[in-house]
Design a protein around this motif. Structure first.
Motif, PDB file in Angstrom:
ATOM      1  N   HIS A  94       0.857  -1.204   0.000  1.00 15.38           N
ATOM      2  CA  HIS A  94       0.000   0.000   0.000  1.00 15.38           C
ATOM      3  C   HIS A  94       0.884   1.242   0.000  1.00 15.38           C
ATOM      4  CE1 HIS A  94      -4.155   1.590   0.948  1.00 15.38           C
ATOM      5  NE2 HIS A  94      -3.407   2.687   1.003  1.00 15.38           N
ATOM      6  N   HIS A 153       1.084   5.313  -1.929  1.00 13.19           N
ATOM      7  CA  HIS A 153       0.547   6.302  -2.882  1.00 13.19           C
ATOM      8  C   HIS A 153       1.697   6.994  -3.606  1.00 13.19           C
ATOM      9  CE1 HIS A 153      -3.540   5.854  -1.289  1.00 13.19           C
ATOM     10  NE2 HIS A 153      -2.986   5.763  -0.100  1.00 13.19           N
ATOM     11  N   GLU A 181      -8.642   2.143  -2.792  1.00 13.25           N
ATOM     12  CA  GLU A 181      -9.073   1.681  -1.510  1.00 13.25           C
ATOM     13  C   GLU A 181     -10.499   2.126  -1.263  1.00 13.25           C
ATOM     14  OE1 GLU A 181      -5.685   4.504   0.228  1.00 13.25           O
ATOM     15  OE2 GLU A 181      -6.927   3.718   1.800  1.00 13.25           O
ATOM     16  N   ASP A 195       1.997   2.936   3.293  1.00 15.84           N
ATOM     17  CA  ASP A 195       0.970   3.969   3.136  1.00 15.84           C
ATOM     18  C   ASP A 195       1.637   5.322   2.849  1.00 15.84           C
ATOM     19  OD1 ASP A 195      -1.618   4.870   2.852  1.00 15.84           O
ATOM     20  OD2 ASP A 195      -1.937   5.235   4.977  1.00 15.84           O
TER      21      ASP A 195
HETATM   22 ZN   LIG Z   1      -3.970   4.738   1.441  1.00 16.10          ZN
END
Ligand SMILES: [Zn+2]
Length: 262
Positions: free
Chosen positions: A8, A10, A99, A209
């Motif tokens: 995960h 970005h 998500e 994340d």
């Molecule tokens: Zn996220």
């Protein structure tokens, strides 16, 4: 050393515009084989997909695996026809839907709309037998109930998990993997660390994340997928588990869930 996967991250976000290429190059050199990049809103999907195409070079960069979804924290941006757009976008080679989920951290004003959107996206994922990447804050019981009620069987990842051990176990029973990252590197994260220790390796995946959730060893900067190597070392220590075995198992868990090889 087995290849590591950030499940995960970005990496398409503007925070990485200045140094995305160097970060991804260094991730590849250190042994990261893939990064799962989740989508958050319709306007972001196209930018994300263009960025991923730009770094589609397995010799130099980790493989960037796209998921597309309508994130519960961006309710102001979503419209009902974005669900139709989502179906088209998934056809461009998505490995998951996400998500998606529920978030009442900032109040419950949009809760009913979130539930509607979440259910619709679960149905879209089920139709395509795609797993889902779940974002859930203060809503773990509701998320599990909806997954159960809807008979959703394609599994997924409970990203940045913040529930109880019992909730984690219920998610695992529903075919979900539990995502751990920077939050569990902090000594004070007792509950999360107890869950990390109690779950079998087969239920665990790792994530940054990034640019969110900086780990304990670098709180001053935006988080980066490069931090995942050290995060996994710390979490292996917490579990008293050999880092190589834990890392290899987490990679296998991601690949099996997504039904791919990298
Ligand atoms: Zn996220």
């Amino acid at each position: 050393m087995s290849a590591l996967i950030d499940s995960h991250c970005h990496i398409d976000f503007p925070q990485f515009d200045a140094d995305r290429e160097s970060i991804l190059g260094r991730c590849r050199q250190k042994g990261m084989s893939a990064i799962l990049v989740p989508g958050v809103s319709r306007s972001q999907w196209a930018r994300m997909s263009a960025t991923l195409d730009q770094f589609n070079d397995a010799e130099r960069f980790p493989r960037l695996l796209p998921a597309y979804g309508l994130h519960p924290c961006f309710m102001g941006e979503h419209e009902i026809d974005h669900l139709t757009n989502l179906e088209t976008q998934l056809d461009t080679g998505a490995v998951a839907v996400g998500e998606i989920g529920l978030d009442t951290f900032h109040g419950e004003a949009t809760y009913d709309a979130q539930v509607k959107l979440f259910k619709a996206q679960l149905a879209i994922a089920a139709e395509r037998s795609l797993p889902v990447i779940i974002h859930s804050r203060k809503t773990q019981d509701q998320v599990i109930k909806l997954i159960r009620d809807q008979g959703f069987k394609s599994g997924g990842i409970m990203h940045a998990f913040s529930g109880s051990l019992q909730q984690a176990q219920q998610a695992v029973e529903q075919g979900f993997l539990i995502g751990f990252g920077g939050a569990a590197t902090y000594d004070r994260a007792n509950r999360l660390r107890r869950i990390l220790k109690a779950l079998p390796r087969e239920a665990i995946v790792f994530e940054t994340d990034a640019p969110d959730i900086p780990p304990c060893f670098d709180r001053e900067h935006p988080n980066s997928p490069l931090n995942l190597f050290r995060i996994v070392e710390i979490l292996a220590e917490v579990r008293e588990d050999p880092v190589e075995d834990l890392l290899a198992c987490s990679t296998k868990n991601v690949l099996e869930l997504l039904n791919i090889a990298v």
